[in-house]
Design an enzyme around this catalytic site. Structure first.
Site, PDB file in Angstrom:
ATOM      1  N   TYR A  92      39.871 -41.227 -48.317  1.00 34.97           N
ATOM      2  CA  TYR A  92      41.277 -41.069 -48.703  1.00 34.97           C
ATOM      3  C   TYR A  92      41.626 -39.623 -49.056  1.00 34.97           C
ATOM      4  O   TYR A  92      42.646 -39.113 -48.575  1.00 34.97           O
ATOM      5  CB  TYR A  92      41.664 -42.023 -49.841  1.00 34.97           C
ATOM      6  N   GLU A 137      46.428 -34.534 -43.781  1.00 35.29           N
ATOM      7  CA  GLU A 137      47.868 -34.736 -43.649  1.00 35.29           C
ATOM      8  C   GLU A 137      48.610 -33.544 -44.228  1.00 35.29           C
ATOM      9  O   GLU A 137      49.590 -33.053 -43.661  1.00 35.29           O
ATOM     10  CB  GLU A 137      48.296 -36.021 -44.367  1.00 35.29           C
TER      11      GLU A 137
END
Lengths: 370, 312
Positions: free
Chosen positions: A291, A298
């Site tokens: 994560y 991102e």
């Protein structure tokens, strides 16, 4: 906590859209203890039940929350009756949170049909859910209904389709990397972008699954997860060609695929109530490295895209216009990175951490391998 | 002196437990059977000075209902060695303080952006004249929040003394954030006003709704005499604007939504529309709750909707 040897009385339940009534079949109840919490109902008493004069009890975790202050109970000669007020006016497809119902919990069919406390505007809620009465009766008697089976097949196929999609992505990416090394990264989007597009489009269905109750989990969470990925992929990657050939795309697709390669098998098994402890462990552990990496990649995509969107003005709306509305996409991206990036990452990690503890217990994963 | 049959008894010791953890906190001494819950709270404060009474919630059960300050210990069945649970509600702030921050902020912020400061518009801030529509919009916005400030000071009666501090932060973010968002667009050098007909018609509607909202606030104030906790069904009074009570439970919210729709039409500005919708969503939630509680408390509650006549 209820001991495993506690006898359970027969409990019959019924509902209106705003209340849940329970009838505990115990006669001559003594020393009753009724603990009404927001989502738990703990009962114990000495009384005459199916197994004679004994101590009976149960601990139920309810499907949704109730208002304990507005709920009441009364002890009668032949049974104990509880009237629980739901925190929200809605129909409950079952009484308890778990999909597995204990054998001693039964539906009060008499109450279901003969609604005594209907107000002027109310109607028999059974009419709202055609077929549901039959479904509940069928479940009660132990046959899986056709609708239930179809639903499971659909969910199984959905999860399988997604799983296959991401296997394809990982396979192609690995093959290209093994063949060309880091030089293969530039062509990642060209090679697997279309499959990513398909899978991420289909993923929007997960919001519907949550809305319709096909899957557990909050709608909000589904929207954030799918929406966030959607913006990154459909706006920031597909919306700017110059981004598509950057190496970060390789890393991002890799991380996303690895996450999904664990998540979908876990769901696949869960559709049929199967749990493999290794898969569960993976599902609730692999997020720890993946994560943060996902967030970071991102973030890199967003950061590097800002000057491009400044230049092209794509997704932005400028003044003057008829609706006096201005929207500057790069400014939104900058605000996200400045104010939301780290808090969002923290919140996400915290949430997964608590889910992990709930599912695996603080150290129970060690026991599973013992 | 002769003893009355109901003596005032000493409550030698009262055990206080933490409602959140269930653990024992402290014992209180020197209370009487005629003492009230407020006296209990003050006694707690003597031992933990940060816990002023407004910050405490006292309960008979750990997860039970909150007791009122005016409840008498004897009537609650509390005797010596009884247990009470106290919950810390967190730092509190007075409602009036909150409302001033929530209303003065937007008013001043809008008026500042109306000046077209460099911070928002850069050098282009003064590149075009300010349209009549922009002037009127600034007037309406200021009027709305000035009215709210005056009502907070003179009209409203609050049932609670305080609210949690976190709410201040949350509410101010909402109000100030949306103010900046709307003000930025309406005061922009490139703002395009609608036709004069649209402007004046919407202005009239805005003023009408503001007056309607004020009428409802006055009617609600007169419904409950000062200090009383009596709940009554609101009905229209001599003011024709209050006729809306016949259609909805919360006409003040209906008029408020009307004001913001009028403002949106007046400025033909999408962000203003978004603000109107956001406000409507929140007010609808409140109205539905209020409507439900009216229906529950009054068996003969008239046929009304919650916020939108005939609809919701």
């Amino acid at each position: 906590k209820m001991g495993e040897n506690t006898l359970s009385p027969f409990v019959y339940w019924a509902q209106t859209d705003s209340t849940v009534t329970l009838r505990i079949e115990l006669r001559n109840v003594q020393a009753p203890n009724v603990n009404l919490q927001e989502q738990n109902l703990i009962f114990s008493a000495v009384g005459h039940g199916a197994q004679g004069e004994k101590k009976y009890g149960f601990n139920l975790r309810l499907f949704r929350t109730i208002d304990p202050e507005k709920s009441r109970y009364r002890i009668l000669d032949r049974y104990v009756e509880l009237s629980l007020t739901k925190a929200q006016v809605e129909f409950w497809p079952r009484l308890i949170e778990d999909t597995k119902k204990p054998a001693w919990l039964k539906i009060d069919f008499d109450k279901w049909i003969h609604e005594e406390d209907l107000s002027d505007e109310a109607r028999d809620i059974v009419d709202d859910y055609p077929g549901l009465y039959e479904q509940m009766q069928a479940e009660e008697l132990g046959w899986p209904t056709k609708r239930e089976s179809l639903k499971k097949v659909y969910l199984f196929l959905y999860n399988l389709w997604q799983f296959v999609g991401f296997i394809y992505v990982i396979s192609v990416m690995s093959t290209r990397y093994l063949r060309d090394g880091p030089e293969s990264m530039e062509g990642t989007y060209e090679a697997v972008g279309w499959m990513m597009h398909l899978c991420l489009m289909t993923q929007f269905l997960e919001v519907l699954h949550s809305l319709t109750g096909y899957t557990k989990g909050s709608v909000f969470e589904a929207i954030v997860q799918v929406g966030g990925r959607g913006i990154i992929f459909f706006c920031l990657i597909e919306g700017e060609e110059r981004m598509q050939t950057k190496p970060v795309i390789f890393y991002l697709f890799l991380v996303w695929s690895l996450i999904e390669l664990v998540r979908y098998p876990y769901y696949l098994l869960r559709v049929y109530d199967v749990e493999l402890s290794f898969i569960t462990w993976l599902r609730y552990t692999i997020w720890i490295p993946l994560y943060p990496l996902g967030f970071i990649f991102e973030g890199v995509v967003i950061l590097r895209d800002i000057p491009y969107f400044d230049e092209t003005g794509k997704y932005s709306v400028a003044l003057p216009n008829k609706w006096n509305f201005a929207f500057h996409f790069p400014t939104l991206l900058r605000c996200y990175l400045l104010f939301f990036f780290f808090p969002a990452m923290y919140k996400m990690m915290n949430h997964m951490y608590h889910q992990r503890i709930k599912k695996l217990g603080p150290t129970s994963w060690k026991k599973k391998f013992a | 002196p002769g003893t009355h049959w109901r003596e005032v008894m000493e409550i030698e010791k009262l055990d206080i437990y933490n409602a959140k953890s269930g653990k024992f906190v402290t014992s209180l001494y020197g209370l009487k059977s005629t003492s009230t819950i407020l006296d209990v709270k003050k006694s707690v404060q003597q031992q933990k000075t940060v816990l002023h009474p407004g910050r405490q919630e006292v309960r008979l059960e750990q997860k039970g209902k909150s007791l009122q300050d005016s409840d008498v210990l004897q009537k609650l069945g509390i005797r010596s060695d009884s247990k009470l649970y106290v919950k810390d509600l967190g730092p509190q702030i007075g409602w009036k303080t909150v409302f001033f921050a929530e209303y003065a902020g937007p008013m001043l912020l809008y008026l500042w952006i109306y000046q077209r400061p460099w911070l928002f518009y850069g050098d282009k801030g003064h590149s075009s004249p300010i349209s009549l529509c922009t002037h009127i919009a600034a007037g309406c916005w200021t009027f709305h929040y000035a009215k709210r400030l005056l009502e907070t000071q003179f009209v409203h009666r609050f049932s609670h003394g305080t609210m949690p501090l976190f709410n201040l932060f949350k509410n101010c973010t909402y109000y100030w954030g949306f103010t900046a968002y709307v003000a930025y667009h309406v005061n922009h050098p490139l703002f395009t006003p609608p036709s004069n007909l649209q402007l004046y018609a919407a202005l009239a509607a805005f003023l009408l709704c503001e007056f309607g909202n004020f009428s409802i606030h006055m009617a609600l104030r007169n419904l409950r005499p000062p200090g009383s906790k009596e709940r009554k069904i609101p009905y229209p009074d001599s003011n024709p604007m209050t006729q809306l009570f016949n259609a909805v439970s919360c006409p003040n919210y209906t008029y408020e939504f009307g004001s913001w729709v009028a403002f949106t039409v007046m400025t033909q500005c999408l962000p203003a529309g978004m603000f109107a919708l956001a406000g409507f969503y929140q007010m609808a939630v409140w109205a539905l709750g209020k409507h439900r509680s009216y229906k529950k408390d009054f068996k003969n509650y008239p046929q009304r909707k919650a916020i939108l006549p005939f609809l919701l």
